[in-house]
Design a protein around this motif. Structure first.
Motif, PDB file in Angstrom:
ATOM      1  N   PHE A 195      89.674  -8.830  13.970  1.00  0.00           N
ATOM      2  CA  PHE A 195      89.817  -9.748  12.836  1.00  0.00           C
ATOM      3  C   PHE A 195      88.481 -10.428  12.529  1.00  0.00           C
ATOM      4  N   LYS A 196      87.754 -10.777  13.568  1.00  0.00           N
ATOM      5  CA  LYS A 196      86.454 -11.421  13.383  1.00  0.00           C
ATOM      6  C   LYS A 196      85.481 -10.480  12.678  1.00  0.00           C
ATOM      7  N   ASP A 197      85.438  -9.226  13.125  1.00  0.00           N
ATOM      8  CA  ASP A 197      84.553  -8.242  12.505  1.00  0.00           C
ATOM      9  C   ASP A 197      84.936  -7.984  11.052  1.00  0.00           C
ATOM     10  N   GLN A 198      86.215  -8.101  10.755  1.00  0.00           N
ATOM     11  CA  GLN A 198      86.710  -7.841   9.405  1.00  0.00           C
ATOM     12  C   GLN A 198      86.389  -9.000   8.455  1.00  0.00           C
ATOM     13  N   GLY A 199      86.070 -10.160   9.018  1.00  0.00           N
ATOM     14  CA  GLY A 199      85.810 -11.325   8.183  1.00  0.00           C
ATOM     15  C   GLY A 199      87.035 -12.181   7.962  1.00  0.00           C
ATOM     16  N   THR A 200      88.076 -11.951   8.774  1.00  0.00           N
ATOM     17  CA  THR A 200      89.288 -12.772   8.695  1.00  0.00           C
ATOM     18  C   THR A 200      89.592 -13.304  10.095  1.00  0.00           C
ATOM     19  N   PRO A 201      88.778 -14.209  10.625  1.00  0.00           N
ATOM     20  CA  PRO A 201      88.973 -14.686  11.997  1.00  0.00           C
ATOM     21  C   PRO A 201      90.325 -15.353  12.185  1.00  0.00           C
ATOM     22  N   VAL A 202      90.835 -15.260  13.400  1.00  0.00           N
ATOM     23  CA  VAL A 202      92.136 -15.853  13.714  1.00  0.00           C
ATOM     24  C   VAL A 202      92.048 -17.365  13.591  1.00  0.00           C
ATOM     25  N   LEU A 203      92.990 -17.936  12.871  1.00  0.00           N
ATOM     26  CA  LEU A 203      93.057 -19.380  12.703  1.00  0.00           C
ATOM     27  C   LEU A 203      93.933 -19.950  13.814  1.00  0.00           C
ATOM     28  N   SER A 204      93.369 -20.826  14.613  1.00  0.00           N
ATOM     29  CA  SER A 204      94.128 -21.465  15.679  1.00  0.00           C
ATOM     30  C   SER A 204      93.880 -22.951  15.645  1.00  0.00           C
ATOM     31  N   GLY A 205      94.852 -23.707  16.070  1.00  0.00           N
ATOM     32  CA  GLY A 205      94.695 -25.144  16.124  1.00  0.00           C
ATOM     33  C   GLY A 205      95.869 -25.858  15.503  1.00  0.00           C
ATOM     34  N   HIS A 206      95.604 -27.017  14.969  1.00  0.00           N
ATOM     35  CA  HIS A 206      96.655 -27.835  14.389  1.00  0.00           C
ATOM     36  C   HIS A 206      97.156 -27.207  13.096  1.00  0.00           C
ATOM     37  N   ILE A 207      98.416 -27.425  12.797  1.00  0.00           N
ATOM     38  CA  ILE A 207      99.014 -26.867  11.582  1.00  0.00           C
ATOM     39  C   ILE A 207      98.285 -27.369  10.336  1.00  0.00           C
ATOM     40  N   ARG A 208      97.584 -28.500  10.453  1.00  0.00           N
ATOM     41  CA  ARG A 208      96.809 -29.031   9.344  1.00  0.00           C
ATOM     42  C   ARG A 208      95.784 -28.023   8.843  1.00  0.00           C
ATOM     43  N   LYS A 209      95.233 -27.196   9.755  1.00  0.00           N
ATOM     44  CA  LYS A 209      94.260 -26.182   9.356  1.00  0.00           C
ATOM     45  C   LYS A 209      94.891 -25.154   8.427  1.00  0.00           C
ATOM     46  N   LEU A 210      96.100 -24.728   8.758  1.00  0.00           N
ATOM     47  CA  LEU A 210      96.781 -23.756   7.907  1.00  0.00           C
ATOM     48  C   LEU A 210      97.125 -24.372   6.561  1.00  0.00           C
ATOM     49  N   VAL A 211      97.557 -25.627   6.571  1.00  0.00           N
ATOM     50  CA  VAL A 211      97.847 -26.313   5.308  1.00  0.00           C
ATOM     51  C   VAL A 211      96.610 -26.310   4.419  1.00  0.00           C
ATOM     52  N   HIS A 212      95.448 -26.615   4.996  1.00  0.00           N
ATOM     53  CA  HIS A 212      94.210 -26.641   4.223  1.00  0.00           C
ATOM     54  C   HIS A 212      93.873 -25.265   3.646  1.00  0.00           C
ATOM     55  N   GLU A 213      93.986 -24.213   4.467  1.00  0.00           N
ATOM     56  CA  GLU A 213      93.681 -22.868   3.999  1.00  0.00           C
ATOM     57  C   GLU A 213      94.583 -22.465   2.845  1.00  0.00           C
ATOM     58  N   LEU A 214      95.853 -22.768   2.962  1.00  0.00           N
ATOM     59  CA  LEU A 214      96.807 -22.373   1.915  1.00  0.00           C
ATOM     60  C   LEU A 214      96.576 -23.158   0.630  1.00  0.00           C
ATOM     61  N   LYS A 215      96.284 -24.445   0.765  1.00  0.00           N
ATOM     62  CA  LYS A 215      96.037 -25.234  -0.426  1.00  0.00           C
ATOM     63  C   LYS A 215      94.795 -24.748  -1.167  1.00  0.00           C
ATOM     64  N   THR A 216      93.779 -24.357  -0.396  1.00  0.00           N
ATOM     65  CA  THR A 216      92.532 -23.867  -0.998  1.00  0.00           C
ATOM     66  C   THR A 216      92.795 -22.628  -1.842  1.00  0.00           C
ATOM     67  N   PHE A 217      93.672 -21.757  -1.380  1.00  0.00           N
ATOM     68  CA  PHE A 217      93.937 -20.509  -2.105  1.00  0.00           C
ATOM     69  C   PHE A 217      94.952 -20.709  -3.229  1.00  0.00           C
ATOM     70  N   LEU A 218      95.948 -21.517  -2.991  1.00  0.00           N
ATOM     71  CA  LEU A 218      97.069 -21.604  -3.926  1.00  0.00           C
ATOM     72  C   LEU A 218      96.829 -22.615  -5.055  1.00  0.00           C
TER      73      LEU A 218
END
Length: 480
Positions: free
Chosen positions: A456-479
């Motif tokens: 995933f790292k080599d592909q440019g889509t590194p694994v997102l780990s940590g607080h759910i707040r990180k996923l919320v931020h990623e989704l808001k940025t795209f959506l």
């Protein structure tokens, strides 16, 4: 005079001795629940000297009960274990420096006594039989520990409180947030592990069958996990009480996540749409600035010949969010969090949310995505992991790759690694946004298959780990 400290020196060593007594008692109690008379009597003397209640030494007294008798202590527990800011004193007379040093040492003794109470109540060995009252008391004490670390009750255990950056409950936190990665890297997972052990040792079915006992349970991630695993074995009153606890937990977490999502879930300003010419959109500062050329010095008046308004329209493009969640035993908390998160995004305008859960079989939960409670009741936690069956359901849903985001939550310990990764790489190459997620818990601890992590790292889509707040931020940025 011999034996007397001169001004500006180390101060009264008795404060150091008192603090050592308090911590020696803490260590002794943690490793051996039996009382050591000398340490107990010495600790009692210390508390009397510094004006703290003797109930702090009672292992059966919860922090709640102590605070109820002595309300002034509540503010002292909040943020108790956070690193102090710059408390250094300004340059001045040596006598003043010595007084400051003495006060600081006395405060350290008081702090040590309060910290010892919280740590002992949370980490001392529990009794062989765990009752609903015992679990409730431990959860309350763990909440006080989390507050002492600057967090909200339940936050480190993956519960309902807001993520880092949310002001802690109480009066003493002041919105401070500890660097948990540096300060207490393992505290959240360990608290969750202790709580899970207590829940497993409790006769949960018997407790659920008694409405009085069930009413004393505080829903937590560990408890919800057990309820979801055992729901098929419950019936009648026990099942009704289990469902009530699950819905209560879901509603509380959803409220927190909804707040996080709505804070900045807006698109960019759409300047192709003329601003609506209403008073609430009037840009007064810009209007004055643009009309300054019309200022009349003689009359001391500003003549306005043009009004300016703020743009409020936002660009909103229909987006599709596909959430794929590994529901095997190791990903229960992620399953719960992401099911709730998917329902929150499903409530936003122009976001088409699809939800798929899988172990060795895949289940399309999209019809129930707006109701996380009903969704969770349809999950079957546990079993092996075969992501290819989930991919077979997910790929046909990608109609417009540029307007699609695929979130895949798993530890990626898969049976068919190569075929699954190739399918994921194909999604990424198609132009869809692909977000692999290893953990969406409050503790942020997850074990991700190194094979997948590197690719995933080599592909440019590194694994997102940590607080759910990180996923919320990623989704808001795209959506948005």
């Amino acid at each position: 005079m011999t034996g007397q400290h001169s001004p500006g020196t180390a101060g009264d060593p008795s404060h150091d001795n008192r603090r050592q007594v308090v911590y020696w008692r803490l260590l002794a109690r943690l490793f051996d629940p039996e009382e050591q008379a000398a340490l107990e009597s010495a600790s009692l003397a210390v508390l009397e000297d510094i004006g703290l209640p003797p109930q702090l030494l009672d292992p059966q007294a919860s922090v709640d009960s102590v605070v109820q008798r002595h309300p002034g202590l509540a503010a002292e527990f909040d943020g108790l274990m956070l690193p102090d800011g710059d408390t250094g004193t300004a340059d001045g007379p040596d006598a003043e420096a010595a007084d400051d040093d003495t006060r600081d040492r006395a405060a350290e003794v008081r702090r040590a006594a309060l910290v010892s109470k919280v740590l002992l109540n949370v980490f001392q060995a529990p009794p062989a039989t765990v009752t609903a009252d015992r679990l409730s008391r431990w959860q309350s004490d763990a909440g006080w520990l989390e507050r002492a670390l600057g967090c909200g009750p339940g936050e480190l255990r993956g519960g309902r409180a807001g993520g880092p950056g949310v002001s802690p409950v109480g009066t003493g936190g002041g919105g401070r947030t500890p660097d948990l990665g540096r300060l207490v890297p393992e505290i959240g997972p360990e608290l969750g592990s202790i709580e899970a052990g207590l829940v497993k040792r409790m006769r949960l079915r018997e407790v659920l069958a008694d409405p009085r006992l069930a009413g004393r349970l505080t829903p937590s991630m560990s408890l919800i996990e057990q309820l979801l695993r055992d729901k098929d074995n419950l019936s009648g009153v026990a099942l009704a009480n289990a469902k009530a606890l699950i819905r209560r937990f879901v509603d509380e977490v959803a409220e927190v996540l909804r707040t996080q999502v709505e804070k900045s879930t807006v698109g960019a300003l759409d300047r192709s749409v003329p601003p609506k010419r209403v008073f609430r959109n009037l840009d007064l500062d810009r209007t004055i600035w643009k009309n300054l050329v019309n200022w009349s010095p003689e009359e001391e008046r500003l003549y306005v010949d043009r009004l300016f308004y703020r743009h409020t329209a936002r660009k909103t493009t229909p987006q599709r969010l596909i959430v794929v969640v590994d529901q095997s035993g190791s990903m229960v908390d992620s399953m719960v969090n992401c099911t709730i998160l998917a329902s929150v995004f499903a409530g936003l305008p122009k976001v088409d949310v699809h939800l798929i859960a899988y172990d060795t079989q895949a289940l399309d939960l999209t019809p129930w995505v707006h109701d996380p409670f009903e969704t969770l009741l349809r999950t079957n936690l546990g079993g092996g992991t075969d992501g290819t069956v989930a991919m077979a359901l997910a790929q046909p849903k990608i109609a417009e790759p540029r307007n699609t985001v695929v979130v895949w939550i798993s530890d990626f310990y898969e049976w068919q690694t190569e075929p699954l990764f190739e399918s994921m790489a194909a999604i990424h190459r198609s132009g869809a946004k692909f977000i692999p997620v290893g953990s969406v818990t409050s503790s942020g601890r997850a074990s991700v298959n190194p094979w997948f992590r590197e690719r995933f790292k080599d592909q440019g889509t590194p694994v997102l780990s940590g607080h759910i707040r990180k996923l919320v931020h990623e989704l808001k940025t795209f959506l948005t």
